[in-house]
Scaffold this motif. Structure first.
Motif, PDB file in Angstrom:
ATOM      1  N   ARG B  83       0.560  -1.367   0.029  1.00  0.00           N
ATOM      2  CA  ARG B  83       0.165  -0.019   0.220  1.00  0.00           C
ATOM      3  C   ARG B  83       0.869   1.147  -0.075  1.00  0.00           C
ATOM      4  N   GLU B  84      -0.040   2.009  -0.150  1.00  0.00           N
ATOM      5  CA  GLU B  84       0.691   3.863  -0.669  1.00  0.00           C
ATOM      6  C   GLU B  84      -0.065   4.607  -0.652  1.00  0.00           C
ATOM      7  N   MET B  85       0.462   5.894   0.234  1.00  0.00           N
ATOM      8  CA  MET B  85      -1.167   6.784   0.437  1.00  0.00           C
ATOM      9  C   MET B  85      -0.105   8.060  -0.238  1.00  0.00           C
ATOM     10  N   VAL B  86      -1.788   8.752  -0.683  1.00  0.00           N
ATOM     11  CA  VAL B  86      -0.878   9.815  -1.715  1.00  0.00           C
ATOM     12  C   VAL B  86      -2.226  11.091  -1.104  1.00  0.00           C
ATOM     13  N   VAL B  87      -1.141  12.692  -0.754  1.00  0.00           N
ATOM     14  CA  VAL B  87      -1.926  13.694  -0.877  1.00  0.00           C
ATOM     15  C   VAL B  87      -1.461  14.303  -1.779  1.00  0.00           C
ATOM     16  N   ALA B  92      -8.710  23.525  -8.355  1.00  0.00           N
ATOM     17  CA  ALA B  92      -9.615  23.401  -8.131  1.00  0.00           C
ATOM     18  C   ALA B  92     -10.971  24.569  -8.499  1.00  0.00           C
ATOM     19  N   PRO B  93     -10.929  25.144  -9.048  1.00  0.00           N
ATOM     20  CA  PRO B  93     -12.026  26.523  -8.702  1.00  0.00           C
ATOM     21  C   PRO B  93     -13.650  25.641  -9.349  1.00  0.00           C
ATOM     22  N   SER B  94     -14.435  26.500  -8.706  1.00  0.00           N
ATOM     23  CA  SER B  94     -15.812  25.696  -9.161  1.00  0.00           C
ATOM     24  C   SER B  94     -16.374  24.967 -10.208  1.00  0.00           C
ATOM     25  N   SER B  95     -15.519  25.088 -11.064  1.00  0.00           N
ATOM     26  CA  SER B  95     -15.448  24.393 -12.209  1.00  0.00           C
ATOM     27  C   SER B  95     -15.411  23.166 -12.574  1.00  0.00           C
ATOM     28  N   VAL B  96     -14.706  22.852 -11.861  1.00  0.00           N
ATOM     29  CA  VAL B  96     -14.105  21.432 -11.583  1.00  0.00           C
ATOM     30  C   VAL B  96     -14.477  20.346 -10.966  1.00  0.00           C
ATOM     31  N   ARG B  97     -14.543  20.722 -10.027  1.00  0.00           N
ATOM     32  CA  ARG B  97     -14.807  20.291  -8.626  1.00  0.00           C
ATOM     33  C   ARG B  97     -15.960  19.229  -8.736  1.00  0.00           C
ATOM     34  N   GLU B 135      -2.385  10.373 -12.125  1.00  0.00           N
ATOM     35  CA  GLU B 135      -2.685  10.163 -14.009  1.00  0.00           C
ATOM     36  C   GLU B 135      -3.397  10.973 -14.318  1.00  0.00           C
ATOM     37  N   VAL B 136      -4.473  10.584 -13.589  1.00  0.00           N
ATOM     38  CA  VAL B 136      -5.477  10.852 -14.091  1.00  0.00           C
ATOM     39  C   VAL B 136      -6.199  12.307 -13.665  1.00  0.00           C
ATOM     40  N   VAL B 137      -5.570  13.072 -12.112  1.00  0.00           N
ATOM     41  CA  VAL B 137      -5.983  14.400 -12.160  1.00  0.00           C
ATOM     42  C   VAL B 137      -4.878  15.182 -12.058  1.00  0.00           C
ATOM     43  N   GLY B 141      -4.349  20.368 -12.004  1.00  0.00           N
ATOM     44  CA  GLY B 141      -3.393  20.647 -12.171  1.00  0.00           C
ATOM     45  C   GLY B 141      -2.486  20.424 -10.475  1.00  0.00           C
ATOM     46  N   ILE B 142      -1.410  19.958 -10.292  1.00  0.00           N
ATOM     47  CA  ILE B 142      -1.336  19.566  -9.525  1.00  0.00           C
ATOM     48  C   ILE B 142      -0.026  20.409  -8.570  1.00  0.00           C
ATOM     49  N   LYS B 143      -0.965  21.252  -7.845  1.00  0.00           N
ATOM     50  CA  LYS B 143      -0.251  22.028  -6.679  1.00  0.00           C
ATOM     51  C   LYS B 143       0.478  21.388  -5.613  1.00  0.00           C
ATOM     52  N   GLU B 144       0.596  20.561  -4.868  1.00  0.00           N
ATOM     53  CA  GLU B 144       1.609  19.778  -4.180  1.00  0.00           C
ATOM     54  C   GLU B 144       1.048  18.289  -4.431  1.00  0.00           C
TER      55      GLU B 144
END
Lengths: 578, 179
Positions: B83-87, B92-97, B135-137, B141-144
């Motif tokens: 197992r591995e965890m990612v945070v 995430a502007p409201s349009s894609v939430r 990859e999917v997300v 735009g990954i900020k962190e």
């Protein structure tokens, strides 16, 4: 014992409980509480004040290697302990039981770049078997017991304890009822019986078997067992640099040293043998040459107490994890009846004959004595060795400490090593120049009734010769130093001559008048420039009731042969024909 | 070079992690991930290492030379749970939430924080599933991003039971915490 003691008193008490009698060191700010306490214990715990911590470390190594007991050295925080780094690394490479005791700044300033603060546990992590930082006096009885246990058991090695000044000063009631908690440290001494039988099966079918004996035989005290084993099977025995002393060279089964400066017949035998039984050697690259070409026809049986050594450099058919002595005893117990050994005995006898023929052809030690190119020399180095060798055989009761370089290889090659284990002391794995003079101090203190010969180059001698003052101050009389002085860093010069078209970059070396230097240190100093004077100087060294240095000004450009160029097969040796 | 998953039980003493990491670096191997934490026994810690090496047997033997290392095994070819965890903090502007929420549902990821223009998503799974999710997300735009590194456990009765290695009696003397 229920009264209060300071941490420093507990350290002294802990050392005495573990049987320590001598320590080598230099005081300084952070370690002062320990020196304050050791004054009370001075009748039972001798302190030898060295001139440099590196000297203290090598002296402790000399003590340890010549006795098998733990050697103890002391340095203060900062430069004191960084000066111990070289002997600690040396002890790690050669598996020497060494305890380094270090003063550290007070725990309240730890990590604040305090005066003379160094992270010595961080620095020495890769070069110790284990190390500790102690900030609480209550931990001292446990830590000292565990540290000495780790340093002296399994594959021995250096252990360092760094103690903050306040932990040494604090008074507590020590608790000496200790049970070690080391679930991850359980060295395997007894070999697996199935592997023992596999090894014997392989040996019994061998036509060209060989034994390689290394440092492990000496450290486990297995010289007698090795002799019985070799004699029972009648297998030729090779002794590595650190295996010297584990098997007498005068024994008919002894064939000599392997490797870079080993004998041609020994290396050729390794390249043609069909079963190679290595006990307590680690297949160092100076033994194997290019490892992929080493012993190409051999099935290898490798005995080592350290599992990580097995299969590290050479492919192994029968691995045996165990203590050398316990393994040889198990092999002797499982030994088949004499009749079943007949085939092996007959094959081994032909094989030995073949090795002796190769030896006659390539001359071994004799090639030095007969070499035509040395006839014009006023003092060829081998003349010094010849006379020292004769004298040692005649007078007996000696140990030899060599330094690192050409003179070291000549000592290993040209002296007859028959005086038993722990009589040849040298720095092998790390090859630390400057090892010999300070190491001889430890050897001489451990063996006051023997003559301790130092064989040293003029380069290595100048790295640590300050310990001559320590030797004088301690009243040690049984050290005789022979400098094989050729005015070069000779081994590097030899490589430059052979492989770099004689570009003698950084190798010509001047020195002081060594005899006068010795006199300045209250030693007797002698200078020898001609072969005719060698024996008289050696005799005078014996006749003198005190330490003696002889400056043998030998022919400058003589090479150590035979030689395997680095990273070549040990089958390809540079030799000099007589 | 093959990737190996190694599980180790070690005495919980100061510096043990430095010793393990330093040894692997010195011997010339590369650590891809390293996770450390408590085992079921208070004085024993458990490590999972992922190492790229063709000589993993030497790595295991060298690790055993460390005094505080109790048990080491290469479990790469064993039946294991990994197992591995990612945070992830995603743009995430409201349009894609809504999209992110439904995608998270597919991967059984959890939304753990919602800000004015960001969301933090937490996801646990096998390393390859974690990889897929990232990859999917990535497109949002990954900020962190913070990954824990892999943890592993052998299935069934076999394994790494720390309590086997606890000495039952410690004398009456002080067994220091060595801190």
């Amino acid at each position: 014992m229920s009264e209060q003691m300071t941490g420093a008193q507990i350290m002294c008490e802990a050392l005495i409980r573990e049987g320590v009698e001598v320590m080598f060191g230099i005081p300084g700010g952070a370690i002062m509480p320990f020196y304050f306490a050791m004054w009370e214990y001075r009748d039972r715990l001798r302190h030898v004040l060295c001139r440099h911590e590196q000297g203290a470390g090598h002296a402790a190594e000399g003590y340890a290697r010549s006795t098998g007991r733990i050697g103890v050295c002391i340095g203060t925080s900062g430069p004191g302990v960084t000066n111990l780094v070289t002997p600690i690394a040396d002890a790690m490479m050669d598996s020497t039981p060494l305890l380094a005791i270090c003063g550290q700044v007070g725990s309240h300033v730890l990590g604040k770049d305090a005066f003379q603060e160094t992270d010595i546990t961080g620095i020495t992590m890769p070069i110790t078997k284990h190390n500790y930082l102690v900030k609480d006096a209550n931990e001292l009885p446990y830590v000292f017991k565990e540290a000495i246990h780790i340093a002296t058991t399994g594959r021995p090695g250096p252990v360092l304890i760094d103690i903050t000044k306040d932990a040494m000063q604090k008074s507590i009631v020590p608790n000496w009822d200790i049970k070690l908690n080391l679930p991850g440290y359980k060295p395997t001494y007894q070999p697996n019986r199935k592997q023992i039988r596999e090894a014997l099966k392989l040996l019994l079918q061998a036509k060209k078997p060989l034994i390689i004996a290394g440092n492990g035989v000496i450290m486990s005290g297995a010289a007698d067992e090795l002799r019985h084993f070799a004699e029972k099977l009648r297998i030729p025995v090779i002794t590595t640099l650190h295996g010297i002393g584990s098997f007498p060279e005068e024994h008919p089964l002894s064939i000599g040293m392997p490797g870079m400066h080993g004998w041609v017949h020994v290396n050729r035998a390794i390249q043609t043998c069909d079963v190679l039984f290595n006990i307590g050697g680690r297949f160092d690259d100076r033994v194997t040459g290019k490892a992929s070409t080493f012993a190409p026809n051999a099935k290898v049986i490798h005995v080592d107490i350290d599992p990580s050594e097995i299969g590290k450099n050479v492919k192994v058919t029968v691995p045996i994890v165990g203590d050398a002595r316990a393994t040889l005893l198990a092999l002797l117990e499982e030994m088949p009846a004499r009749e079943e050994l007949a085939d092996l005995h007959s094959a081994a006898s032909d094989w030995m004959e073949h090795i002796r023929e190769m030896q006659d052809k390539h001359q071994g030690k004799q090639q030095y004595v007969n070499r035509a190119d040395t006839l014009h020399m006023t003092l060829p180095p081998h003349d010094v060795y010849e006379k020292i060798n004769q004298t040692l055989a005649l007078r007996g009761n000696y140990r030899v400490v060599s330094d690192v370089g050409q003179h070291q290889m000549w000592a290993a090659q040209l002296l007859d090593w028959n005086a038993g284990p722990r009589t040849h002391i040298t720095s092998g794995g790390a090859a630390t120049m400057g090892f010999s003079v300070p190491a001889s101090l430890g050897v001489a203190i451990a063996h006051p009734d023997e003559t301790i010969w130092v064989i040293c180059g003029d380069g290595g001698f100048q790295m640590t010769n300050q310990e001559m003052a320590t030797i004088h101050q301690e009243g040690i009389k049984n050290i005789k130093v022979a400098i094989i002085n050729n005015g070069y860093l000779g081994m590097v010069r030899q490589w430059q001559e052979l492989f770099e078209n004689k570009r003698y970059s950084g190798t010509p070396l001047s020195g002081p008048d060594f005899a006068k230097l010795a006199e300045a240190y209250h030693w007797k100093g002698l200078t020898v420039e001609h072969s005719d004077q060698v024996q008289a100087a050696i005799d005078e060294a014996y006749a003198t009731d005190g330490p003696v240095l002889i400056d043998f000004r030998v022919e400058r450009e003589v090479n150590v042969f035979p030689m395997v160029p680095q990273n070549s097969s040990i089958g390809d040796m540079i030799t000099v024909d007589p | 070079m093959k990737k190996h998953t190694i599980v180790a039980l070690v005495q919980d003493r100061p510096g043990v992690l430095t010793r393990v990491a330093g040894l692997i670096r010195r011997r010339g191997y590369n650590i891809e991930s390293l996770a450390v934490g408590h085992s079921e026994q208070p004085e024993i810690s458990r490590l999972t290492l992922v190492i790229e090496s063709d000589h993993v047997e030497q790595v295991v033997k060298q690790l055993y030379r460390l005094i505080e290392v109790i048990k080491v095994s290469d479990v790469t070819d064993d039946p294991i749970v990994e197992r591995e965890m990612v945070v992830l903090k995603l743009h995430a502007p409201s349009s894609v939430r809504h999209e992110i929420v439904s995608m998270s549902g597919v991967f059984e990821a959890k939304i753990v924080d919602v800000g004015a223009s960001t969301m933090i998503v937490e996801m646990t799974g096998t390393p390859s599933k974690v990889e897929n999710f990232i990859e999917v997300v990535r497109g949002y735009g990954i900020k962190e991003m913070m990954r824990t590194g892999r943890i592993a456990m052998v299935r069934g009765a076999r394994g790494h039971n720390a309590s086997e290695y606890v000495e039952n009696a410690n004398g009456s003397g002080v067994v220091p915490t060595l801190n």
